[in-house]
Write an enzyme that holds these catalytic residues in place. Structure first.
Site, PDB file in Angstrom:
ATOM      1  CG  HIS A   1      -5.867   2.160  -0.361  1.00 28.46           C
ATOM      2  ND1 HIS A   1      -5.952   2.606   0.939  1.00 28.46           N
ATOM      3  CD2 HIS A   1      -5.905   0.796  -0.292  1.00 28.46           C
ATOM      4  CE1 HIS A   1      -6.035   1.566   1.745  1.00 28.46           C
ATOM      5  NE2 HIS A   1      -6.015   0.454   1.033  1.00 28.46           N
TER       6      HIS A   1
ATOM      7  NE  ARG B   1     -27.737 -15.676  36.534  1.00 27.56           N
ATOM      8  CZ  ARG B   1     -28.832 -16.065  37.184  1.00 27.56           C
ATOM      9  NH1 ARG B   1     -29.159 -17.351  37.207  1.00 27.56           N
ATOM     10  NH2 ARG B   1     -29.606 -15.187  37.789  1.00 27.56           N
TER      11      ARG B   1
ATOM     12  CD  GLU C   1     -19.811  -6.008  25.208  1.00 28.24           C
ATOM     13  OE1 GLU C   1     -20.812  -6.164  25.937  1.00 28.24           O
ATOM     14  OE2 GLU C   1     -19.809  -5.241  24.217  1.00 28.24           O
TER      15      GLU C   1
ATOM     16  CG  HIS D   1     -23.614 -14.996  33.297  1.00 27.60           C
ATOM     17  ND1 HIS D   1     -22.648 -14.413  34.097  1.00 27.60           N
ATOM     18  CD2 HIS D   1     -24.817 -14.687  33.855  1.00 27.60           C
ATOM     19  CE1 HIS D   1     -23.233 -13.781  35.093  1.00 27.60           C
ATOM     20  NE2 HIS D   1     -24.551 -13.934  34.992  1.00 27.60           N
TER      21      HIS D   1
ATOM     22  N   GLY E   1     -10.306   4.686   7.413  1.00 26.80           N
ATOM     23  CA  GLY E   1     -10.853   3.357   7.704  1.00 26.80           C
ATOM     24  C   GLY E   1     -10.860   3.050   9.179  1.00 26.80           C
TER      25      GLY E   1
ATOM     26  CG  PHE F   1     -22.008 -10.222  25.225  1.00 29.90           C
ATOM     27  CD1 PHE F   1     -22.921 -10.555  24.227  1.00 29.90           C
ATOM     28  CD2 PHE F   1     -22.497  -9.805  26.451  1.00 29.90           C
ATOM     29  CE1 PHE F   1     -24.286 -10.463  24.447  1.00 29.90           C
ATOM     30  CE2 PHE F   1     -23.859  -9.718  26.686  1.00 29.90           C
ATOM     31  CZ  PHE F   1     -24.759 -10.040  25.679  1.00 29.90           C
TER      32      PHE F   1
ATOM     33  CG  HIS G   1     -27.993 -12.670  27.297  1.00 27.84           C
ATOM     34  ND1 HIS G   1     -28.772 -12.143  26.294  1.00 27.84           N
ATOM     35  CD2 HIS G   1     -27.544 -11.601  28.027  1.00 27.84           C
ATOM     36  CE1 HIS G   1     -28.807 -10.825  26.422  1.00 27.84           C
ATOM     37  NE2 HIS G   1     -28.069 -10.469  27.442  1.00 27.84           N
TER      38      HIS G   1
ATOM     39  CG  HIS H   1      -1.861  -1.170   1.246  1.00 27.29           C
ATOM     40  ND1 HIS H   1      -1.474  -2.409   1.723  1.00 27.29           N
ATOM     41  CD2 HIS H   1      -3.156  -1.303   0.843  1.00 27.29           C
ATOM     42  CE1 HIS H   1      -2.492  -3.252   1.626  1.00 27.29           C
ATOM     43  NE2 HIS H   1      -3.519  -2.614   1.087  1.00 27.29           N
TER      44      HIS H   1
ATOM     45  CG  LEU I   1      -8.301  -0.598   8.610  1.00 28.04           C
ATOM     46  CD1 LEU I   1      -9.077   0.038   7.466  1.00 28.04           C
ATOM     47  CD2 LEU I   1      -6.966   0.102   8.812  1.00 28.04           C
TER      48      LEU I   1
END
Length: 671
Positions: A265, A523, A414, A464, A163, A440, A476, A35, A126
């Protein structure tokens, strides 16, 4: 400022910046890939930064109080490689520049931190670099508070592109930096208005200047080719009491026929284009040849920080021997000698008291032992502190008025949390961990992968961990997430069965120097299954015999986490039928795979029925179920093959057949 004006009014600066541009053109032409545009456009900014502002000594890239430079727009890697070569870093002689993007070279397609100490972080995906930088800046603040300004006082500089700022994680990072007033963080935005597909307005209309201001940043707008404006802006940024963003208006692929286009680019390899660009630059030297006067000028920039480093060494020598030792220990990722004894005592107490607690609570109990001993730990949670149990009793909250705080409220971020924790680990002197729900990991995943790639020991606390979380339902309830985490190279995935295994997992994770860890924690309350105290860290083996068969071994039950107790109940029922059953706890498959073959064969003896029990999908278990050579064995899996449901945990375990009765039925059918 146009090229002719630059050449006329700032010839010394122009020549140094042109050296970056021509090395970029030569290396990318030789590789036939890369690049070109960004290094050509940001060469003026980078030259002023390194010549007049960056605190560094090229002879000692690991000097702890150096300024950190992060190329968030990692695709423009020839910018950093040119800078490192020109400044005289030993890892980047001209031979490395000539080997750009070739196998075995330190000049990889994107900057890789593990290839050279001179590269602070791996970038390319990015948004990661600017997010790492927040962690770097936080680490600097925390350590400056601990060791004093005469030992820790440096900036983190970032070059980010359009970006980087489009990626969602950038807003998580920008918001965090503004909230915490990280005034040692300075972002130089390459505002060239070009992406691969075309101009930025094809996909975005964000006013980035107002965006940063709204997030609490000090913001300036400059001509990114005017060395005086660049210098003045950096000087002002360093005086600000907020993080700073300098919007540098630049021309991508400056001076070439591809300037200000999408073509600019990518890889500019056409011989005529390169020759014409060099003519525009006034550059007559052969490929990869830097004229002596320009080379000497850059070498002086690389040597400029040596005196400052020597002064720092004197200041460091003046602090107490105890503080020096603590500083060196933390930066080398060594654990205190007394940690092992404290963990052993904690395990013994638990084996005797046999509490029934969720392993997320077990984790908190372990951290209450670890964190007072290891002052370099920094914990946090993505707005789930009370659920993740990541704050130990000795920790205070990091804030603008408490830079000594070691607990961070990351907010519902997160991805930003994970990336910033990586930055802390990369900065040095900090052991970061942070929590969210296991489901998550999806949001944190890009940074978790990069932690593994970069060989840094970030700890991701994921509570959990199964359908055992109950009523919150399948949105979840992680079922595939253990398999995803285990599929990632260089990652330890721990799913402890009780408080003893949790403490052992933490001891391993917090002692690691080059492997990140995922803590998969329950949990729901789990009984203590390790009721006989063992000084040895059995989790270090990855899997071990928890309960031996009485009589001839006919069945081996393998289980992790909350399902180990189910395996023990199933064993009792099978033994009552005269079926000799061994229970193997498997808290970490990756560590088990690292053991020698003879140990693995002793744990998983041949000629038996094998059943794995885990409230997740089967993927990843077949190596242990069917045998390492892939031979068919009498094997079964008790777990999930779809998503969960919304109901109390015990109802869900019954619904999905993850019970001792189901295990017994499976075992007897296979015998």
């Amino acid at each position: 400022m146009d090229i002719q004006e630059l050449r006329k009014n700032h010839p010394d600066h122009w020549n140094k910046a042109a050296a970056i541009r021509v090395l970029t053109l030569d290396a990318i032409a030789a590789a036939n890939s890369g690049h070109s545009g960004m290094p050509m456009g940001m060469a003026d900014v980078a030259t002023v930064l390194f010549e007049k502002h960056m605190k560094f000594d090229a002879s000692t890239p690991t000097w702890p109080d150096r300024d950190r430079f992060i190329l968030s727009a990692g695709h423009g890697s020839m910018l950093i490689y040119s800078l490192l070569h020109l400044c005289g870093y030993k890892d980047f002689p001209i031979e490395e520049i000539k080997q750009f993007r070739q196998l075995g070279a330190k000049t990889a397609g994107h900057p890789e931190n593990f290839l050279s100490d001179a590269i602070e972080t791996t970038t390319g995906p990015l948004g990661q670099g600017i997010s790492n930088a927040v962690g770097f800046a936080m680490a600097e603040e925390i350590q400056r508070n601990r060791y004093g300004k005469k030992i820790v006082d440096h900036h983190t500089y970032v070059i980010a592109g359009d970006g980087c700022l489009m990626e969602g994680v950038s807003q998580e990072a920008i918001g965090l930096a503004g909230r915490h007033e990280l005034s040692k963080l300075i972002v130089l935005w390459d505002n060239n208005n070009i992406t691969i597909d075309g101009t930025v307005d094809l996909a975005d209309r964000t006013d980035q200047v107002q965006r940063f201001k709204a997030s609490g940043w000090h913001v300036q707008e400059i001509d990114g080719h005017d060395p005086v404006a660049i210098d003045d802006a950096l000087t002002a940024a360093k005086k600000a009491n907020k993080p700073s963003m300098i919007a540098c208006k630049t021309h991508i692929a400056l001076g070439s026929s591809a300037q200000d286009t999408s073509k600019g680019h990518g890889a500019l390899t056409d011989a005529k284009l390169i020759a014409d660009a060099k003519e525009t630059y006034g550059w007559t030297a052969p490929a990869f040849d830097i004229p002596a006067d320009i080379k000497s000028a850059w070498a002086k920039i690389g040597e400029r920080g040596a005196a400052e480093r020597a002064e720092w060494n004197e200041r460091f020598a003046s602090i107490s021997a105890n503080k020096q030792n603590e500083f060196h220990r933390a930066y080398s990722f060594e654990v205190p000698n007394k940690l092992a004894g404290a963990i052993r005592k904690f395990k013994k107490d638990i084996s005797e008291s046999t509490p029934s607690v969720a392993t997320r609570k077990s984790s908190e109990m372990a951290l209450n032992v670890i964190n007072p001993i290891m002052q370099e730990t920094v914990g946090g949670s993505a707005d789930l502190s009370g659920s993740n149990n990541t704050k130990s009793s000795d920790m205070t909250v990091f804030d603008t008025d408490n830079r000594g705080g070691r607990y961070i409220h990351w907010g519902i971020r997160e991805h930003g949390m994970a990336a910033a924790m990586n930055g802390m680990a990369l900065h040095g002197g900090i052991r970061p961990y942070g929590g969210t729900f296991m489901c998550f990991t999806d949001y944190a995943r890009p940074a978790m992968r990069l932690a593994a790639l970069m060989k840094i020991p970030t700890v991701f606390v994921m509570t959990h961990d199964s359908i055992g979380l109950g009523e919150d339902g399948p949105t979840h309830q992680p079922v595939e997430h253990l398999a995803i985490s285990r599929a990632t190279p260089n990652t330890y995935v721990f799913r402890p069965a009780d408080t003893v295994e949790t403490a052992e997992a933490w001891e391993i994770a917090i002692s690691s120097k080059s492997t990140p860890s995922v803590m998969a924690l329950s949990r729901q309350n789990l009984p203590t299954v390790r009721t006989e105290h063992k000084s040895a860290n059995l989790t270090q083996r990855g899997a071990y015999v928890l309960a031996e068969a009485d009589g001839k071994k006919q069945v081996i039950l393998m289980a992790t986490g909350s399902e180990v107790a189910i395996a023990l109940d199933a064993r009792a029922a099978l033994q009552a039928q005269g079926i000799g059953t061994r229970v193997v706890s498997v808290p970490c498959m990756e560590l088990f795979a690292e053991q020698d073959e003879s140990y693995r064969k002793r744990v998983l003896v041949s000629g038996t029925v094998r059943i794995a029990i885990e409230a997740g999908v089967r993927q990843g278990w077949d190596r242990w179920l069917l045998g390492e050579r892939g031979r068919e064995a009498k094997a079964g899996f008790i777990g999930m093959d779809g998503f969960g449901g919304s109901a109390p945990a015990e109802v869900l375990y019954e619904k999905f057949g993850i019970t001792a009765d189901a295990v017994v039925a499976k075992a007897t059918s296979l015998l």
